[in-house]
Enzyme design. Structure first.
Site, short mmCIF file in Angstrom:
data_model
loop_
_atom_site.label_atom_id
_atom_site.label_comp_id
_atom_site.label_asym_id
_atom_site.label_seq_id
_atom_site.Cartn_x
_atom_site.Cartn_y
_atom_site.Cartn_z
N GLY A 171 -2.65 -40.06 -1.48
CA GLY A 171 -4.10 -40.18 -1.72
C GLY A 171 -4.65 -41.48 -1.19
N SER A 196 -6.77 -42.15 1.31
CA SER A 196 -7.95 -42.11 2.20
C SER A 196 -9.22 -42.67 1.60
CB SER A 196 -8.22 -40.66 2.61
OG SER A 196 -8.60 -39.92 1.46
N ARG A 197 -9.31 -42.65 0.26
CA ARG A 197 -10.59 -43.09 -0.34
C ARG A 197 -10.35 -43.74 -1.70
NH1 ARG A 197 -12.59 -38.85 -3.84
NH2 ARG A 197 -11.19 -37.07 -3.72
N VAL A 230 0.33 -33.24 -2.90
CA VAL A 230 1.53 -33.81 -3.50
C VAL A 230 1.85 -33.23 -4.88
CG1 VAL A 230 1.54 -35.95 -2.16
CG2 VAL A 230 0.28 -35.87 -4.34
N ASN A 270 -0.39 -42.89 -5.85
CA ASN A 270 -1.78 -43.17 -6.24
C ASN A 270 -2.59 -41.92 -6.52
OD1 ASN A 270 -4.49 -44.70 -6.12
ND2 ASN A 270 -4.66 -43.22 -4.45
N SER A 301 -3.05 -45.88 -15.67
CA SER A 301 -4.43 -46.03 -16.13
C SER A 301 -4.40 -46.61 -17.54
CB SER A 301 -5.12 -44.67 -16.16
OG SER A 301 -6.33 -44.73 -16.90
N TYR A 343 -5.24 -36.27 -19.16
CA TYR A 343 -5.15 -37.45 -18.29
C TYR A 343 -4.32 -38.55 -18.97
CZ TYR A 343 -6.88 -41.18 -15.18
OH TYR A 343 -6.98 -42.22 -14.28
N ALA A 397 -2.08 -38.16 -21.27
CA ALA A 397 -0.68 -37.72 -21.31
C ALA A 397 0.00 -37.98 -19.97
CB ALA A 397 -0.60 -36.23 -21.67
N ILE A 431 -12.87 -48.50 -12.74
CA ILE A 431 -13.06 -49.00 -11.38
C ILE A 431 -14.03 -48.05 -10.67
CG2 ILE A 431 -11.89 -49.55 -9.20
CD1 ILE A 431 -10.88 -51.27 -11.56
P1 NAP Z 1 -10.74 -40.81 -6.30
O1 NAP Z 1 -11.73 -41.69 -5.63
O2 NAP Z 1 -11.21 -39.55 -6.95
O3 NAP Z 1 -9.56 -40.49 -5.27
C1 NAP Z 1 -8.51 -39.65 -5.65
C2 NAP Z 1 -7.48 -39.64 -4.55
O4 NAP Z 1 -6.39 -38.81 -4.95
C3 NAP Z 1 -8.03 -39.08 -3.24
O5 NAP Z 1 -7.52 -39.84 -2.18
C4 NAP Z 1 -7.44 -37.67 -3.21
O6 NAP Z 1 -7.20 -37.18 -1.92
C5 NAP Z 1 -6.12 -37.89 -3.89
N1 NAP Z 1 -5.55 -36.64 -4.41
C6 NAP Z 1 -5.96 -35.93 -5.49
N2 NAP Z 1 -5.19 -34.83 -5.63
C7 NAP Z 1 -4.27 -34.87 -4.63
C8 NAP Z 1 -3.20 -34.03 -4.25
N3 NAP Z 1 -2.90 -32.92 -4.94
N4 NAP Z 1 -2.46 -34.37 -3.17
C9 NAP Z 1 -2.76 -35.50 -2.45
N5 NAP Z 1 -3.77 -36.33 -2.77
C10 NAP Z 1 -4.51 -36.02 -3.84
O7 NAP Z 1 -9.99 -41.59 -7.47
P2 NAP Z 1 -9.60 -43.12 -7.65
O8 NAP Z 1 -10.48 -43.69 -8.68
O9 NAP Z 1 -9.48 -43.80 -6.33
O10 NAP Z 1 -8.17 -42.91 -8.32
C11 NAP Z 1 -6.96 -43.31 -7.68
C12 NAP Z 1 -5.89 -43.46 -8.77
O11 NAP Z 1 -6.33 -44.47 -9.70
C13 NAP Z 1 -5.68 -42.19 -9.60
O12 NAP Z 1 -4.31 -42.05 -9.90
C14 NAP Z 1 -6.47 -42.46 -10.86
O13 NAP Z 1 -5.98 -41.75 -11.96
C15 NAP Z 1 -6.25 -43.97 -11.01
N6 NAP Z 1 -7.26 -44.62 -11.85
C16 NAP Z 1 -8.57 -44.68 -11.49
C17 NAP Z 1 -9.48 -45.32 -12.35
C18 NAP Z 1 -10.94 -45.46 -12.02
O14 NAP Z 1 -11.71 -45.92 -12.89
N7 NAP Z 1 -11.39 -45.12 -10.84
C19 NAP Z 1 -9.04 -45.87 -13.55
C20 NAP Z 1 -7.70 -45.77 -13.89
C21 NAP Z 1 -6.81 -45.16 -13.02
P3 NAP Z 1 -8.27 -36.23 -1.15
O15 NAP Z 1 -9.51 -37.04 -0.97
O16 NAP Z 1 -7.60 -35.88 0.11
O17 NAP Z 1 -8.49 -35.03 -2.04
#
Ligand code: NAP
Length: 251
Positions: A9, A11-12, A64, A91, A147, A160, A162, A193
């Site tokens: 993950g 890319s963004r 994944v 990630n 998280s 989430y 869990a 974030i």
């Molecule tokens: P996001 O902007 O929604 O990005 C999610 C990423 O996960 C995207 O790159 C997406 O890829 C990828 N992804 C989802 N399902 C996938 C799969 N089955 N196979 C491959 N890639 C997959 O979320 P984020 O905030 O950056 O989150 C990144 C990590 O940080 C996550 O594990 C999230 O739980 C954790 N986190 C985030 C926060 C927050 O506040 N943002 C807080 C705590 C933890 P595609 O774009 O290709 O679908």
């Protein structure tokens, strides 16, 4: 062939910041994405890293949550960069944002497959390559993005929470198991974030939640890439959970 890192993950959101930090640290980076819409984002980051840091990149589409896709991802990485995988960043993650009565079984199963099973699959497939070349002198790193949901309860996020508590357990178990092999395994547990993940939740709830952060503001992706940067360069850190969260878990 230089040092190699794989990120799921990448890319963004947080993943994009982590990918860029890996490039900045001189790693050749295998950037995984899943959605077709994220291909161009991945290609752009790959180009940026090659031009800015002179590293090599490989962009690989894989869902994944599926073991076979993880196998193809790791195989592609090894074919391109050889057996020496130095860093794995797990990630990829999703949320459902639903109360536990209304949630559909397929939705929480998909979440566990993405947020927890993918971490199991990827570590299962990458560790055999790491044990071949990692040592005290040439440490390898597994960084798991957990998280605060793995540390405290969050309403409408039981699945989430869990999954992320599971990620922390996996981190501690693997850290102990591979401590003598020069492989450090750590988790980062971000607080709130600003990424698409947060933009997707109810904005009134988000505002209310942000008001409870002791430091008073939502974090930035650079808070997480900074934590990863530290962990990559911290030879005595393993099995730990570091949590950039503005103090939200203190109350
Ligand atoms: P996001 O902007 O929604 O990005 C999610 C990423 O996960 C995207 O790159 C997406 O890829 C990828 N992804 C989802 N399902 C996938 C799969 N089955 N196979 C491959 N890639 C997959 O979320 P984020 O905030 O950056 O989150 C990144 C990590 O940080 C996550 O594990 C999230 O739980 C954790 N986190 C985030 C926060 C927050 O506040 N943002 C807080 C705590 C933890 P595609 O774009 O290709 O679908």
């Amino acid at each position: 062939m230089g040092k190699t890192a794989i990120i799921t993950g990448g890319s963004r959101g947080i993943g994009a910041a982590l990918t860029k930090k890996l490039g900045e640290n001189g790693y050749n980076v295998v950037i995984n994405y899943r959605s077709e819409s994220s291909k161009a984002l991945s290609d752009n980051i790959a180009k940026e890293l090659e031009e800015t840091y002179g590293v090599e990149t490989l962009v690989v589409r894989a869902d994944v949550s599926k073991y076979e896709d993880c196998e193809n991802l790791v195989k592609a990485a090894v074919e391109r960069f050889g057996d020496n995988i130095d860093v794995l960043v797990n990630n990829a993650g999703i949320t459902n944002n639903s109360n536990w009565i209304d949630i559909k079984r397929e939705d929480y199963e998909r979440l566990i497959a993405t947020n927890l099973m993918s971490f199991l699959h990827m570590t299962h497939l990458v560790l055999p390559h790491m044990v071949n070349h990692c040592s005290d002198k040439q440490q390898c790193n597994i960084i798991n993005i957990a998280s605060i949901g793995g540390l405290i309860g969050v309403i409408n996020q039981a699945d989430y929470c869990a999954s992320k508590a599971g990620v922390i357990g996996l981190t501690r178990g693997l850290a102990l198991e591979y401590a003598k092999k020069g492989i450090r395994v750590n988790a980062i547990a971000p607080g709130m974030i600003m990424t698409d993940m947060l933009r997707g939740v109810n904005q009134d709830e988000l505002k209310a939640l942000a008001g409870t952060i002791p430091q008073g503001f939502i974090g930035d992706v650079s808070d997480i890439s900074g934590a990863m940067d530290y962990l990559l360069k911290a030879p005595y850190m393993t099995g730990q959970v570091i949590s950039p969260n503005g103090g939200i878990v203190l109350q």
